[in-house]
Structures are given as structure tokens and as C-alpha cells.
Scaffold this motif. Structure first.
Motif, short mmCIF file in Angstrom:
data_model
loop_
_atom_site.label_atom_id
_atom_site.label_comp_id
_atom_site.label_asym_id
_atom_site.label_seq_id
_atom_site.Cartn_x
_atom_site.Cartn_y
_atom_site.Cartn_z
N ALA A 236 50.88 7.51 -26.38
CA ALA A 236 51.61 6.29 -26.70
C ALA A 236 53.11 6.44 -26.50
N ASP A 237 53.54 7.63 -26.09
CA ASP A 237 54.97 7.94 -26.00
C ASP A 237 55.46 7.71 -24.57
N GLU B 19 50.09 7.81 -37.44
CA GLU B 19 51.21 8.17 -38.32
C GLU B 19 52.37 8.72 -37.50
N GLY B 20 52.05 9.59 -36.54
CA GLY B 20 53.09 10.13 -35.66
C GLY B 20 53.72 9.06 -34.79
N ASN B 21 52.93 8.07 -34.36
CA ASN B 21 53.46 6.97 -33.54
C ASN B 21 54.40 6.09 -34.33
N ALA B 22 54.12 5.96 -35.63
CA ALA B 22 54.80 4.94 -36.43
C ALA B 22 55.98 5.45 -37.24
N THR B 23 56.09 6.77 -37.45
CA THR B 23 57.11 7.28 -38.36
C THR B 23 58.40 7.63 -37.62
N GLN C 32 58.03 13.36 -38.32
CA GLN C 32 57.16 13.70 -37.20
C GLN C 32 56.16 14.79 -37.60
N LEU C 33 55.04 14.83 -36.92
CA LEU C 33 53.93 15.69 -37.34
C LEU C 33 54.30 17.16 -37.37
N ILE D 154 52.34 1.66 -26.87
CA ILE D 154 51.81 2.09 -28.17
C ILE D 154 50.54 1.31 -28.51
N LYS D 155 50.59 -0.01 -28.32
CA LYS D 155 49.41 -0.83 -28.64
C LYS D 155 48.20 -0.40 -27.83
#
Length: 435
Positions: free
Chosen positions: A208-209, A261-265, A270-271, A405-406
């Protein structure tokens, strides 16, 4: 310290109309602005200066601008700053009303948008004359501020893509550290082994990055954009999503919920610092901020594959409003903030690693922050490996980022196949840059 209220708060009606006008047309009433400098009868000039950031950035920026005033007593500043959220809404409103600040901060999500609508002053003549000295900048870095042949912004910091890893956990488990130049397949194989050995997922899934996708495309002789259009096909996106489906299926990554969670924070969660993955895909200059949030020692290498696909990216720019009455002075302020050693020492690495390489060396020598030293050393090491910088992203880039991302999350949660998710993303991206 709170942000000074230097600009009048727009009414709801003005805000809405400004946003529409700013993002669709950004009309400018420039007829009254000549090329000469104008000042008050006493020869004094006040420049408005607008940026986003936190209190620490505000304090540093104000100190640097105060230093300019100390050296140029006839020039003062109306300083305004706010958090990133809502910043570009406010800038669009001010610009649409022909009330933009003389100097404003911008990033590559919006530089093309503002430059192609004649909001930003073309700084090329100042660069050519030496009044805006960019000779100590990496060539690819200053060129990353050029839009349609015009210098629309001056990079106030440099960063590049960085794969940050948990060195402490890997060494404790006697696992090899990731290295610059390892292939994508080798990296995923490494993650499959390192994860079980450390009892932490091997890597964050970066499908997603946009940064990781962009580097991967360049390694495959494609690009995110070419001449303002998408530089890739649906099949390229599908191959990218399939690469990471294979990694998820082999347990090289955490579960979809943790990936989300990693995509959104934000960077502080970060993880790699929440102990939910051994690696995170970030900008290398974010190393110090990451390190502050974990007791484990972190390291950083380039993204997998050929590192020449990476480039010196402007972390953010300063641009001058084309309608300013003080063009020469505004350009001189940019030159000062970029090249004055005292200003460079004040600003440090808050906006990224200093663009001026001499100032960067000075900051690196004076800092006692190990993570900052490592970040600067990595960026310096990459200078010899960087490929040419791509063009600044076209308008619609921020939408492309969110659409990736979506679509990636549809695949990560197995709600769509890689092919279906790729089709979704490709169509949405085409629509975004064609508006």
C-alpha cells in the motif's frame, strides 16, 4: 506556544468557495503587481511566511527568520504556522483570494498543482544570476523543484526511501541484517527466516506504500508518472500485489489487521517500533523520530533491488507567491535559509537533511544524536548510488496515494484478488490525474 493568528480566519462561506476555486482554478489577480520591489515610505518591508509543523519547527523557523532580520534590519516577517492537517485547505483559500503569503511551505503532493496554475514564482532567473545559489545542492535535489521548466520551489531538506530494521532483535537472534542491493525475492526470503527466529513478523507489507511501489517500478524500467500520465499498467500493479500476496501467504508479513495498523499510523507508531515487524518502509530522515520511540537499536538500508532507482527527494519546499510585491527580497530569504551557516545550524534536520551539502556536513559533525548521524551517513552513502530524480508528481498525486492504500488493503484482506485490486487502483488513478 501557539500558532500566531497572522491571517484572518475565513468564514465558512469563504472557505468553501476558496477551496473550490483554489483546487479547481486558483485564479490570480496579478495585474497590480509589478516586477520592482515595493516597501513602505520608511524603506521597511514585511514578508508573510506560512508553514506547517509542530512547536519545535515553529521555534527553529522563527529563530532563523529573526536572524535574517538581524542581518537585514529593514525586513521583518509576519509568521504563521499550523499543523499539517488543514494546512493546504487554508493555503488554497488564501491563494484563491489573491491573498497568499509571500513565502510558503509546500510539498511534492501539491507543487505541480500550484506551479501549473501560476501561483508560484519562477525562481530560475535568481538561480541563473547566482542570487539563489543552489550549487551546493545535489543536482537531482534542486531539479526536483522544477515544474514545466520553471523552478517552482527550493528544497529545504533531502530524504530518500529507507528500509528501517530492528538491529537489536536480529543480532540477538543471530540473524543477518538486511543489506542495500539485496533483491526483492531475497528480502522476502530473509523475512520468512528472520521472523520466526525473532518471534516478530519479518517485514511490514508495503504493497500500500507508494514509495515502495514507485522504487519497484523504476527498477523495472517503468515509473509512477511519465509526462504527467501514469507510467505503469494494470499488469504492473497486479505483479506488485502478487509479490506481496506471496509474502503474506508465506508468513513473511504480519496479518492484515496489523498491516492495516502500519498503513494507518503515523511515524511514531510504525511496526518496527511497536515490535510488530522487523522492518518498516519510511523516509530515511525519519530515523531519529523512529529511534526515539523504541529502546532497541535501529538500522537503515536502501529498499530492495537496485538502489539507483532511488533519488534525492525534497522533503518539502519553500515557494514564493508569484503575486508578491517583494520578489527579490523573498528570493534572498530563500537563499539565506538554504546557504547561511548560522541559519543552517539553527534549522538542523527538522525539515530533512540540509540541502546544502556543506551545511549538512557541519550539522552531522555537531550533532550528538546517533540516529541523526546514521541517517545523514546513509543519505551521504546513497549520493553515489542515486539515479536521476523523476519529475515532480502531477496534480492528483495525493489521490493516487490514497487509492493505492484502498486497493492494496482489498488484497491484503483477501476481499479482492491481486488482479481485481489492480484494476480498481489503476482506474481510480487514471481518473485522479485526468481531472
Amino acid at each position: 506556544m501557539t500558532a500566531p493568528k497572522s491571517f484572518a480566519r475565513p468564514t465558512r462561506r469563504r472557505l468553501l468557495s476558496g477551496l473550490v476555486a483554489g483546487m479547481i482554478a486558483l485564479p490570480l489577480a496579478l495585474g497590480a503587481c509589478g516586477d520592482g520591489e515595493e516597501s513602505g515610505g520608511d524603506g521597511k518591508v514585511e514578508l508573510s511566511f506560512f508553514w506547517w509543523g509542530g512547536e519545535a519547527r515553529a521555534e527553529l523557523t522563527e529563530k532563523a527568520l529573526d536572524l535574517y532580520t538581524a542581518k537585514n534590519p529593514n525586513v521583518t516577517f509576519k509568521k504563521t504556522w499550523q499543523a499539517n492537517q488543514g494546512y493546504f485547505d487554508k493555503l488554497a483559500t488564501l491563494t484563491a483570494g489573491d491573498d497568499a503569503p509571500d513565502i510558503f511551505q509546500i510539498d511534492d503532493n501539491f507543487l505541480s498543482e500550484y506551479a501549473t496554475r501560476n501561483v508560484t514564482l519562477d525562481l530560475t532567473t535568481y538561480q541563473n544570476s547566482g542570487k539563489l545559489d543552489l550549487t551546493k545542492f545535489p543536482e537531482g535535489l534542486w531539479k526536483y523543484g522544477v515544474v514545466d521548466g520553471k523552478l517552482a520551489g527550493v528544497a529545504m531538506g533531502e530524504n530518500t526511501q529507507g528500509l528501517v530494521f530492528n538491529k537489536t532483535k536480529l543480532e540477538a537472534a543471530k540473524q543477518p541484517l538486511p543489506t542495500t542491493g539485496m533483491s526483492w525475492d531475497d528480502f522476502i526470503t530473509w523475512a520468512k527466516t528472520a521472523g520466526p527466529a525473532t518471534k516478530v513478523a519479518g517485514t511490514m507489507d508495503p504493497s500500500a506504500d507508494y514509495k515502495a511501489f514507485w522504487v519497484w517500478l523504476r527498477q523495472n524500467n517503468k515509473d509512477l508518472y511519465v509526462n504527467g500520465q501514469l507510467g505503469f499498467t494494470k499488469e504492473d500493479v497486479q505483479a506488485w500485489f502478487e509479490l506481496w500476496k506471496g509474502a503474506r501467504d508465506s508468513k513473511a508479513t504480519p496479518t492484515a489487521d496489523i498491516i492495516h495498523e502500519g498503513n494507518a499510523t503515523d511515524i511514531t507508531k510504525q511496526l518496527v517500533v511497536t515490535n510488530k515487524a522487523l522492518t518498516s518502509w519510511v523516509w530515511a530522515n525519519q530515523m531519529p523520530e523512529l529511534q526515539k520511540n523504541t529502546k532497541d537499536e535501529l538500522g537503515v538500508v536502501a529498499y530492495p533491488g537496485n538502489p539507483s532507482a532511488q533519488w534525492p527527494r525534497a522533503s518539502m519546499y519553500l515557494s514564493v507567491f508569484r503575486g508578491t510585491e517583494h520578489k527579490d527580497i523573498a528570493a534572498d530569504v530563500l537563499n539565506f535559509l538554504s546557504n547561511d551557516p548560522e541559519a543552517g545550524a539553527i534549522l538542523g534536520t527538522d525539515r530533512g537533511l540540509p540541502s546544502n551539502l556543506d551545511i549538512r556536513k557541519s550539522v552531522a559533525a555537531s550533532t550528538d544524536n546517533p540516529a541523526m548521524k546514521l541517517s545523514i551517513a546513509f543519505e551521504d552513502e546513497m549520493q553515489a548510488k542515486f539515479g536521476p530524480a523523476p519529475a515532480v508528481p502531477p496534480k492528483g498525486h495525493s489521490t493516487v496515494r490514497s487509492e493505492l492504500i484502498k486497493a492494496a488493503e482489498e488484497a491484503q484482506y483477501d476481499r479482492a484478488t491481486p488482479a481485481e485490486a489492480a484494476e480498481q487502483f489503476f482506474a481510480a488513478s487514471q481518473a485522479a490525474i485526468s481531472r
